[in-house]
Structures are given as structure tokens and as C-alpha cells.
Design an enzyme around this catalytic site. Sequence first.
Site, PDB file in Angstrom:
ATOM      1  N   GLU A 244       1.043  -1.344  -0.029  1.00  0.00           N
ATOM      2  CA  GLU A 244      -0.299   0.388   0.095  1.00  0.00           C
ATOM      3  C   GLU A 244       0.598   1.214   0.155  1.00  0.00           C
ATOM      4  O   GLU A 244       2.571   1.172   0.242  1.00  0.00           O
ATOM      5  CB  GLU A 244      -0.917   0.310   1.158  1.00  0.00           C
ATOM      6  CG  GLU A 244      -1.949  -1.248   0.842  1.00  0.00           C
ATOM      7  CD  GLU A 244      -2.363  -0.827   2.781  1.00  0.00           C
ATOM      8  OE1 GLU A 244      -3.105  -2.735   3.430  1.00  0.00           O
ATOM      9  OE2 GLU A 244      -1.973  -0.197   4.012  1.00  0.00           O
ATOM     10  N   LYS A 246       2.530   4.707   1.703  1.00  0.00           N
ATOM     11  CA  LYS A 246       2.814   5.186   2.890  1.00  0.00           C
ATOM     12  C   LYS A 246       2.499   6.902   2.442  1.00  0.00           C
ATOM     13  O   LYS A 246       2.957   7.469   1.550  1.00  0.00           O
ATOM     14  CB  LYS A 246       4.859   4.709   2.829  1.00  0.00           C
ATOM     15  CG  LYS A 246       4.781   5.240   4.709  1.00  0.00           C
ATOM     16  CD  LYS A 246       6.043   4.752   5.060  1.00  0.00           C
ATOM     17  CE  LYS A 246       6.337   5.019   6.519  1.00  0.00           C
ATOM     18  NZ  LYS A 246       5.662   6.545   6.699  1.00  0.00           N
ATOM     19  N   ARG A 251      -1.924  10.429  11.328  1.00  0.00           N
ATOM     20  CA  ARG A 251      -2.637   8.036  11.643  1.00  0.00           C
ATOM     21  C   ARG A 251      -3.918   8.874  12.574  1.00  0.00           C
ATOM     22  O   ARG A 251      -3.951   9.595  13.047  1.00  0.00           O
ATOM     23  CB  ARG A 251      -1.563   7.198  11.817  1.00  0.00           C
ATOM     24  CG  ARG A 251      -0.878   6.812  11.526  1.00  0.00           C
ATOM     25  CD  ARG A 251      -1.972   5.661  10.686  1.00  0.00           C
ATOM     26  NE  ARG A 251      -1.736   4.497  11.473  1.00  0.00           N
ATOM     27  CZ  ARG A 251      -1.273   3.612  12.026  1.00  0.00           C
ATOM     28  NH1 ARG A 251       0.262   3.508  12.144  1.00  0.00           N
ATOM     29  NH2 ARG A 251      -2.072   2.338  12.454  1.00  0.00           N
ATOM     30  N   ARG A 266      -2.686  10.096  16.853  1.00  0.00           N
ATOM     31  CA  ARG A 266      -1.865   8.812  17.154  1.00  0.00           C
ATOM     32  C   ARG A 266      -1.347   8.740  18.947  1.00  0.00           C
ATOM     33  O   ARG A 266      -1.338   7.160  18.774  1.00  0.00           O
ATOM     34  CB  ARG A 266      -0.540   8.758  16.213  1.00  0.00           C
ATOM     35  CG  ARG A 266       0.216   7.902  16.435  1.00  0.00           C
ATOM     36  CD  ARG A 266       1.718   8.306  15.518  1.00  0.00           C
ATOM     37  NE  ARG A 266       2.389   6.874  15.355  1.00  0.00           N
ATOM     38  CZ  ARG A 266       3.232   6.285  14.093  1.00  0.00           C
ATOM     39  NH1 ARG A 266       2.756   6.878  13.060  1.00  0.00           N
ATOM     40  NH2 ARG A 266       3.475   5.592  14.303  1.00  0.00           N
ATOM     41  N   GLU A 295      -4.780   6.947   7.620  1.00  0.00           N
ATOM     42  CA  GLU A 295      -4.098   8.199   7.267  1.00  0.00           C
ATOM     43  C   GLU A 295      -4.425   9.602   6.935  1.00  0.00           C
ATOM     44  O   GLU A 295      -5.678   9.514   5.483  1.00  0.00           O
ATOM     45  CB  GLU A 295      -2.910   7.579   6.658  1.00  0.00           C
ATOM     46  CG  GLU A 295      -1.555   8.814   7.213  1.00  0.00           C
ATOM     47  CD  GLU A 295      -0.143   8.533   7.629  1.00  0.00           C
ATOM     48  OE1 GLU A 295       0.593   9.263   7.821  1.00  0.00           O
ATOM     49  OE2 GLU A 295      -0.245   7.123   7.910  1.00  0.00           O
ATOM     50  N   PHE A 334      -6.607   2.109   5.330  1.00  0.00           N
ATOM     51  CA  PHE A 334      -6.256   0.409   5.408  1.00  0.00           C
ATOM     52  C   PHE A 334      -6.626  -0.146   6.061  1.00  0.00           C
ATOM     53  O   PHE A 334      -6.152  -1.054   6.735  1.00  0.00           O
ATOM     54  CB  PHE A 334      -4.638   0.962   4.843  1.00  0.00           C
ATOM     55  CG  PHE A 334      -4.354   1.515   6.156  1.00  0.00           C
ATOM     56  CD1 PHE A 334      -3.786   1.366   7.678  1.00  0.00           C
ATOM     57  CD2 PHE A 334      -3.410   2.994   6.049  1.00  0.00           C
ATOM     58  CE1 PHE A 334      -2.620   2.145   8.466  1.00  0.00           C
ATOM     59  CE2 PHE A 334      -3.389   4.010   7.253  1.00  0.00           C
ATOM     60  CZ  PHE A 334      -3.183   3.187   7.840  1.00  0.00           C
ATOM     61  N   ARG A 405       5.639  -2.767  17.179  1.00  0.00           N
ATOM     62  CA  ARG A 405       6.333  -2.262  15.994  1.00  0.00           C
ATOM     63  C   ARG A 405       6.573  -3.599  15.421  1.00  0.00           C
ATOM     64  O   ARG A 405       8.055  -4.137  16.017  1.00  0.00           O
ATOM     65  CB  ARG A 405       7.431  -1.183  16.148  1.00  0.00           C
ATOM     66  CG  ARG A 405       8.037  -0.945  14.667  1.00  0.00           C
ATOM     67  CD  ARG A 405       8.859   0.279  15.502  1.00  0.00           C
ATOM     68  NE  ARG A 405       8.732   0.798  16.138  1.00  0.00           N
ATOM     69  CZ  ARG A 405       7.674   2.232  15.684  1.00  0.00           C
ATOM     70  NH1 ARG A 405       8.431   2.147  14.369  1.00  0.00           N
ATOM     71  NH2 ARG A 405       7.542   3.787  16.374  1.00  0.00           N
ATOM     72  N   LYS A 411       7.828  -0.611   6.448  1.00  0.00           N
ATOM     73  CA  LYS A 411       8.091   1.165   5.851  1.00  0.00           C
ATOM     74  C   LYS A 411       8.947   0.665   4.805  1.00  0.00           C
ATOM     75  O   LYS A 411       9.961   0.220   5.347  1.00  0.00           O
ATOM     76  CB  LYS A 411       7.847   2.173   6.259  1.00  0.00           C
ATOM     77  CG  LYS A 411       9.003   1.993   7.837  1.00  0.00           C
ATOM     78  CD  LYS A 411       8.378   2.853   8.204  1.00  0.00           C
ATOM     79  CE  LYS A 411       9.711   3.426   9.602  1.00  0.00           C
ATOM     80  NZ  LYS A 411       8.848   4.050  11.329  1.00  0.00           N
TER      81      LYS A 411
END
Length: 546
Positions: A244, A246, A251, A266, A295, A334, A405, A411
Site C-alpha cells: 500500500e 505510505k 494516523r 496517533r 491516515e 487501510f 512495532r 515501511k
Amino acid sequence: MQFNEFSEICEKIEKTSGRLDSIDIVAEVLPKLSNEELPVFVRFLMGRIFPDYSPEKTGIGPNLVYEAVAYVVGKDKESVIKKINSGGDAGRAIENLLSKKEQTSFFSESLDLLEVYRDFYYISGVGGNSSQKEKLKVLKRLFSDANPKEARYISRLILGELRIGIGEGNIREAVAKAFLVPTNSVEHAYQASNDLGEVALLAKEGEGALNDVRVELFRPVKMMLAKQGTIADIIGEQGKIAAEYKYDGTRFQFHKKDGKCRIYSRKLEEVTDAIPDVSDMLLSSTEHDIILDGEVIAVDNGKPLPFQYVLRRFRRKHDIADHMESIRLVPNIFDIIYLDGETLIDEPFSKRREILESCVSKYVAPQIVSGDIEYIESFYRSALNDGHEGIMIKSLSAHYTPGVRGKEWIKIKPAVDTIDLAVIGAEWGEGKRAHHFGTFLLACRSENGDLLPVSKVATGISDEMLALLYSLLKDRIISESKNSVKFEPEIVFEVGYAEIQKSPTYDAGYALRFPRFLRLRDDKGIDEIETISSIEERFKNQSGNR
């Protein structure tokens, strides 16, 4: 529990170097607490007064704390600040000052853990023109009643830096050990509820209560995070993957029920009123009760604008209608984590995507699914040509893991390495920048949550940005010494760098070569900055260090 007992436990943990020993200390205490005390105790140990999702904030900065302490010890505020400056640890300095306090109340009482919490809760609800005066009154009473050690931890809690060296992971394990429940059940309940204090209370009931926890509407959860990586590595490991865009935006988490909605940033702060146009767009995109992850980007003539344009809208409190015309925002959805009463975080990403496309009619982010490296790289180039930051690569089997994470989201951006770090100090500028901070001291996060200095940055910051940073940081000064200051850590910078080097200069043991300020990340919290283990991994993955 008396607050003095809480303070003794904190000091014991602070003096304990072994991770397992710290877990044992906490696990031994938890079963002895009442149902009302347990969640407060756990949040306090994490250095938090309220749950992460809670809108309550004390709204107390260092200066108000110093003023209250000055009153109690019978000194002027400047003397208190000087004492703190000499040591750099506000909590320790306040403890030393109160050991000689002069303004002891004739009616002082021993402090109770829950009473301290209730005072904080009361402070969070105080508003209006006289709010600072009322908050100061409560602080004066708290410090008057506190013994010196209690004052150390009260001040640290207020300033958001408990400094006892125990992280979230250790407390999760302590909860599991204390109540004989699986650690993964504690972790899952925490991800869904976003309140480890409440999770501890459920763990006391047993594993079943933990497993029954579900994501709730209008209680935001932490957002799933991504690591850096390469297209070849992730395809080599996963085979077929999803890709997708970035986005260079902010966010958001969108919650909707029965035509009512809220949008959270976020950092889990509600921003609905700042972006009513986005609220209307998202409301029109679905008829379901839903929680969406996405986002927001700013656009001009169909092209994305830089991230800072989005932040201008998110910060806006007045003249919103005028700024809606000058800065057009577009949401890109997303992921989906809740639908019509069902929590979806345990569903694989491919299934969540199917559900998302079936129940949201507009603003769904474009996606391709492939195991062909050349096809993914072509998609990456088209994303850059369209003005986006790069692409996100996602494992089709990945669960939604709030706040984690992991390697399930990767990313992919152009070659310049970037890193998110906390601003913990600064040096005053020179010449025309003499009245602003010129050089900033940055820190990463240890596994226990401690902040470890890792770099300074002075380049890449415009005069306009320096003025903004001064306005954001001037009231967060904890201490000052000669040409430098230390801050209450709340602000995050994204910094570019050439490489990571080993260094004896910084506590992290590493330094950034040619660091350059890229942007202010006030959409991110301190808990999202780079960890020392991640920096070590980056160092090992650099060419020549493998």
C-alpha cells in the site's frame, strides 16, 4: 495502601538492577491490594495517572510544581529551580528540599494512594480562569502532607517521569505471575483494553476474564506500527504480500456508532472537532458501527502536500472553517479493527481487508497483492512519483497488534535513514537565534522505558520552526544550567542521519552521524520513539557491521 508504602516499593525497584527481581517485587504486592487500589497502583508504577485512552490530563507543568514546592519549603521559586538545576533530577531535588520544609500544615495527614489519585483526578477536571490557582492550592496541600520520599514520587508522577526503571513488559509479567494467568492472555487483554490497570483487576478474576476482553467503541487502542526493511527480504520470508502507499500524513482512528463518531490521533487524543470535514467524509463511507485505522493527508490539485500541512489542521482550535478551505484533507483507510460488535484484531490481515472493502464504500487505500519483486518495486516507484513517502508492505497473515512495532508491517522509503527520538534537552542559540533553543539533545528509549541520550541536532531547522519549538518547549523546562536546559520529555523529532556509530559520549552507547532535523512529530508520543534494541539492530544491519 498508604502512599508512603507505594513510595517505598518504587524506591526498592529503583535500586534493583535485576529484571526478574523487579518483577518479583511487583508480583508480591499485587494480590494484597484492594480492587480499587489495584488499577491505580499499576498505572502509577508505569508512571501514568490515567489510562492511555483517557481524555483526563492534569494539565500541570513544571513551573506550577516548583511554585507549590517553594510555598511549602518557605523559599522563592527561583531558589527551588536553582536546586533542581544543580542536580537535574526534579524528584530528588524536591525530596531534599522538603526534608527541611518550613510551611508544614498543622493539619497535615498521612497520604493514602487512592486519595492522591483522587486529587489528581480532581485537578484534571478543573477548568476556567481560576484553574491554575485551584490546581496550585491542591498541589500545596499534597506537598504539605507528603514526607520527603513521597514528594519525590508525587512530583515525578506529575511530571510524567517516574524513573524507577520498570517497563510495561515487566509489569505485564508481574501481573501474570501474581495471579497465575498466562502472560499472553494479559498481553492480549491489554492490547484490546489499553489499560494495564484494568487488566490487572481482570487477571485477579482469572484467565477467563482476560480472554473475554474486547475492543470497545470510543475507547481508542494503540495503533499498530511498522519497522524498516526491504522488499526482497519480506518477499523472501513471506512470499506473497500486500503493498500500500505510505502516506506523508497523520494516523487516525475512527470510531462510529449509531451515526455518532469520534476521531482520535496517533497519541489517542480526540481531534474530531479540529477536522469536521474528515468526520463527515468517514460518516458517509459506512453504515456500520465500526473502528477504522487510516491516515489523513493534505492535498492540493490532487497532489499530496507535506505532513506539516496536516498538523496545522490537527492543531487548529479556532477559525476551522477558514482553514478547511485553505487546507483540504482526505482520509485513506487501510485497516479495520471492529465491526458491529465484533473485535477483529485476531483476524489475519487478508480477512480484515476483505471485511473492510465489503463495509466501507469510499476512501479505502489502494492495495496490490503479489509475490513478484519487480511488480512491487514498480508500485513503489509509482507511489514516489505520486508524491507519497514510499510504500507499506504487510504480511497477509498478520493479526492487528496494537502498539507493537513488528516485522508484519514494513515501511519502504528512499535511502535516507530516519529515526524518531524524544527531545530531552537543548542549548541556547547564538546571534539572531540567541532567544531560541539552537541545539537539541535527543534520546531513545530503553526496554524499561528510560530515556537514553543518543544525539544532538542543530541543522535543518528553519527560523520559523525554531520559534514554534521555543513556544512548545519553554514551559517544559525542568532544569537549567549555564547554556543548557532539560525538558519534561513530551516532544518527538524525526531526524535523518548518514549512519549510526558506537560512541562513549552518549548513554545509549551510540551516536548519529550527520543528524539533520526533518520534522516535528507531535502526532507521536514518547512511547513510540526508537528503542535502544532497535538502534542496535540498525547498527548491525549497516554495511560493514554484519
